[in-house]
Design a protein around this motif. Structure first.
Motif, PDB file in Angstrom:
ATOM      1  N   TRP A  10      45.178  36.945  43.466  1.00 22.85           N
ATOM      2  CA  TRP A  10      43.954  36.917  42.667  1.00 22.85           C
ATOM      3  C   TRP A  10      43.460  35.484  42.502  1.00 22.85           C
ATOM      4  O   TRP A  10      44.183  34.622  42.033  1.00 22.85           O
ATOM      5  CB  TRP A  10      44.195  37.581  41.316  1.00 22.85           C
ATOM      6  CG  TRP A  10      44.840  38.922  41.511  1.00 22.85           C
ATOM      7  CD1 TRP A  10      46.129  39.257  41.228  1.00 22.85           C
ATOM      8  CD2 TRP A  10      44.239  40.071  42.105  1.00 22.85           C
ATOM      9  NE1 TRP A  10      46.358  40.551  41.597  1.00 22.85           N
ATOM     10  CE2 TRP A  10      45.218  41.087  42.139  1.00 22.85           C
ATOM     11  CE3 TRP A  10      42.966  40.359  42.605  1.00 22.85           C
ATOM     12  CZ2 TRP A  10      44.964  42.358  42.641  1.00 22.85           C
ATOM     13  CZ3 TRP A  10      42.714  41.628  43.117  1.00 22.85           C
ATOM     14  CH2 TRP A  10      43.711  42.606  43.126  1.00 22.85           C
ATOM     15  N   THR A  23      52.319  40.458  41.464  1.00 21.71           N
ATOM     16  CA  THR A  23      52.123  39.927  42.809  1.00 21.71           C
ATOM     17  C   THR A  23      53.437  39.662  43.542  1.00 21.71           C
ATOM     18  O   THR A  23      53.564  39.958  44.722  1.00 21.71           O
ATOM     19  CB  THR A  23      51.285  38.641  42.755  1.00 21.71           C
ATOM     20  OG1 THR A  23      50.009  38.965  42.195  1.00 21.71           O
ATOM     21  CG2 THR A  23      51.095  38.043  44.128  1.00 21.71           C
ATOM     22  N   VAL A  59      47.885  43.048  37.597  1.00 23.48           N
ATOM     23  CA  VAL A  59      46.770  43.935  37.258  1.00 23.48           C
ATOM     24  C   VAL A  59      47.359  45.123  36.517  1.00 23.48           C
ATOM     25  O   VAL A  59      48.359  45.698  36.942  1.00 23.48           O
ATOM     26  CB  VAL A  59      46.024  44.422  38.527  1.00 23.48           C
ATOM     27  CG1 VAL A  59      44.938  45.428  38.160  1.00 23.48           C
ATOM     28  CG2 VAL A  59      45.434  43.246  39.287  1.00 23.48           C
ATOM     29  N   GLU A  75      51.182  36.913  37.501  1.00 25.65           N
ATOM     30  CA  GLU A  75      49.865  37.340  37.962  1.00 25.65           C
ATOM     31  C   GLU A  75      49.970  38.851  38.165  1.00 25.65           C
ATOM     32  O   GLU A  75      50.833  39.302  38.914  1.00 25.65           O
ATOM     33  CB  GLU A  75      49.554  36.617  39.280  1.00 25.65           C
ATOM     34  CG  GLU A  75      48.235  36.981  39.892  1.00 25.65           C
ATOM     35  CD  GLU A  75      47.998  36.265  41.208  1.00 25.65           C
ATOM     36  OE1 GLU A  75      47.358  35.196  41.194  1.00 25.65           O
ATOM     37  OE2 GLU A  75      48.443  36.785  42.251  1.00 25.65           O
ATOM     38  N   HIS A 115      31.811  36.323  40.943  1.00 25.44           N
ATOM     39  CA  HIS A 115      32.363  37.179  42.002  1.00 25.44           C
ATOM     40  C   HIS A 115      31.303  37.599  43.015  1.00 25.44           C
ATOM     41  O   HIS A 115      30.113  37.587  42.745  1.00 25.44           O
ATOM     42  CB  HIS A 115      33.038  38.411  41.395  1.00 25.44           C
ATOM     43  CG  HIS A 115      32.098  39.259  40.595  1.00 25.44           C
ATOM     44  ND1 HIS A 115      31.369  40.264  41.177  1.00 25.44           N
ATOM     45  CD2 HIS A 115      31.764  39.232  39.299  1.00 25.44           C
ATOM     46  CE1 HIS A 115      30.625  40.828  40.245  1.00 25.44           C
ATOM     47  NE2 HIS A 115      30.839  40.231  39.106  1.00 25.44           N
ATOM     48  N   VAL A 132      43.575  42.248  33.661  1.00 25.97           N
ATOM     49  CA  VAL A 132      43.987  41.469  34.822  1.00 25.97           C
ATOM     50  C   VAL A 132      44.424  40.091  34.340  1.00 25.97           C
ATOM     51  O   VAL A 132      43.700  39.425  33.608  1.00 25.97           O
ATOM     52  CB  VAL A 132      42.840  41.301  35.848  1.00 25.97           C
ATOM     53  CG1 VAL A 132      43.291  40.455  37.031  1.00 25.97           C
ATOM     54  CG2 VAL A 132      42.324  42.655  36.323  1.00 25.97           C
ATOM     55  N   ASP A 143      36.985  36.693  41.426  1.00 29.95           N
ATOM     56  CA  ASP A 143      37.526  37.717  42.319  1.00 29.95           C
ATOM     57  C   ASP A 143      37.181  39.077  41.733  1.00 29.95           C
ATOM     58  O   ASP A 143      36.640  39.172  40.621  1.00 29.95           O
ATOM     59  CB  ASP A 143      39.042  37.573  42.461  1.00 29.95           C
ATOM     60  CG  ASP A 143      39.569  38.055  43.817  1.00 29.95           C
ATOM     61  OD1 ASP A 143      38.860  38.814  44.504  1.00 29.95           O
ATOM     62  OD2 ASP A 143      40.688  37.656  44.174  1.00 29.95           O
ATOM     63  N   ASP A 190      41.843  42.990  46.633  1.00 33.95           N
ATOM     64  CA  ASP A 190      41.004  41.877  46.181  1.00 33.95           C
ATOM     65  C   ASP A 190      39.843  41.697  47.146  1.00 33.95           C
ATOM     66  O   ASP A 190      39.737  42.407  48.153  1.00 33.95           O
ATOM     67  CB  ASP A 190      41.831  40.586  46.028  1.00 33.95           C
ATOM     68  CG  ASP A 190      42.158  39.913  47.351  1.00 33.95           C
ATOM     69  OD1 ASP A 190      42.114  40.575  48.406  1.00 33.95           O
ATOM     70  OD2 ASP A 190      42.474  38.713  47.316  1.00 33.95           O
ATOM     71  N   TYR A 218      44.849  37.046  36.160  1.00 36.06           N
ATOM     72  CA  TYR A 218      44.620  36.467  37.484  1.00 36.06           C
ATOM     73  C   TYR A 218      45.055  35.015  37.576  1.00 36.06           C
ATOM     74  O   TYR A 218      45.330  34.522  38.660  1.00 36.06           O
ATOM     75  CB  TYR A 218      43.142  36.599  37.878  1.00 36.06           C
ATOM     76  CG  TYR A 218      42.182  36.041  36.862  1.00 36.06           C
ATOM     77  CD1 TYR A 218      41.861  34.690  36.862  1.00 36.06           C
ATOM     78  CD2 TYR A 218      41.604  36.863  35.910  1.00 36.06           C
ATOM     79  CE1 TYR A 218      40.986  34.174  35.925  1.00 36.06           C
ATOM     80  CE2 TYR A 218      40.730  36.363  34.979  1.00 36.06           C
ATOM     81  CZ  TYR A 218      40.415  35.021  34.986  1.00 36.06           C
ATOM     82  OH  TYR A 218      39.548  34.517  34.053  1.00 36.06           O
ATOM     83  N   ALA A 263      39.158  42.965  41.465  1.00 30.91           N
ATOM     84  CA  ALA A 263      40.252  43.896  41.741  1.00 30.91           C
ATOM     85  C   ALA A 263      39.622  45.279  41.850  1.00 30.91           C
ATOM     86  O   ALA A 263      38.937  45.724  40.919  1.00 30.91           O
ATOM     87  CB  ALA A 263      41.279  43.867  40.615  1.00 30.91           C
TER      88      ALA A 263
END
Length: 153
Positions: A123, A104, A62, A60, A148, A42, A128, A81, A44, A130
């Motif tokens: 993110w 994104t 994943v 950004e 998180h 990721v 956070d 998210d 982020y 995912a």
């Protein structure tokens, strides 16, 4: 004649046991073919200034990898998210031993890059999670960073 009936009954019993054994062993074999799809990376915190430009938004992402040998149909799978921003895969098949990046921002989908077509970051840079779910809403994998709140399995 009783020998013939006994032989038929014995044969029927053996065939029944064989069929039952075959049925009971299918689930174990089917488990070997379960898709092995997971979140492998990721990004982020978009590198550079967070200026909401499409270039920054697309930095950004994943990364999702199919570690299995067979292709997996991701149609209807979701990536979400902690705040509930959800991306739903649409008509996408991830080949075996392949990786796709879900960016994104806006872009043109390819075999290796998909785009959420958002105009805002998804993110959180501090923390956070995912979460990847299959088309039945079942948990597949998650990746967390920072302090998180935890994945929603």
């Amino acid at each position: 004649m009783s020998r013939s009936i006994t032989a038929r009954r014995l044969t029927a019993a053996v065939l029944s046991v064989g069929a039952l054994t075959a049925v009971l062993t299918v689930p174990a074999g089917a488990a070997e073919h379960r898709p092995n799809v997971q979140i492998t990376d990721v990004q982020y915190d978009s590198p550079g200034r967070d200026d909401r430009s499409n270039r920054s938004l697309n930095r950004e992402w994943v990364e999702i990898t199919n570690e299995g040998r067979r292709a997996v149909n991701l149609d209807g799978w979701t990536l979400e998210d902690e705040d509930g921003h959800t991306y739903t895969f649409d008509h996408y098949r991830l080949d075996g031993q392949a990786t796709v990046r879900v960016h994104t921002g806006l872009g043109r989908d390819t075999r290796t890059d998909l785009y959420q077509d958002r105009r805002h970051y998804v993110w959180d840079n501090r923390s956070d999670t995912a979460t990847l779910r299959n088309d039945r809403g079942r948990f597949v994998d998650d990746e967390s960073w920072g302090r998180h709140r935890g994945g929603r399995r």
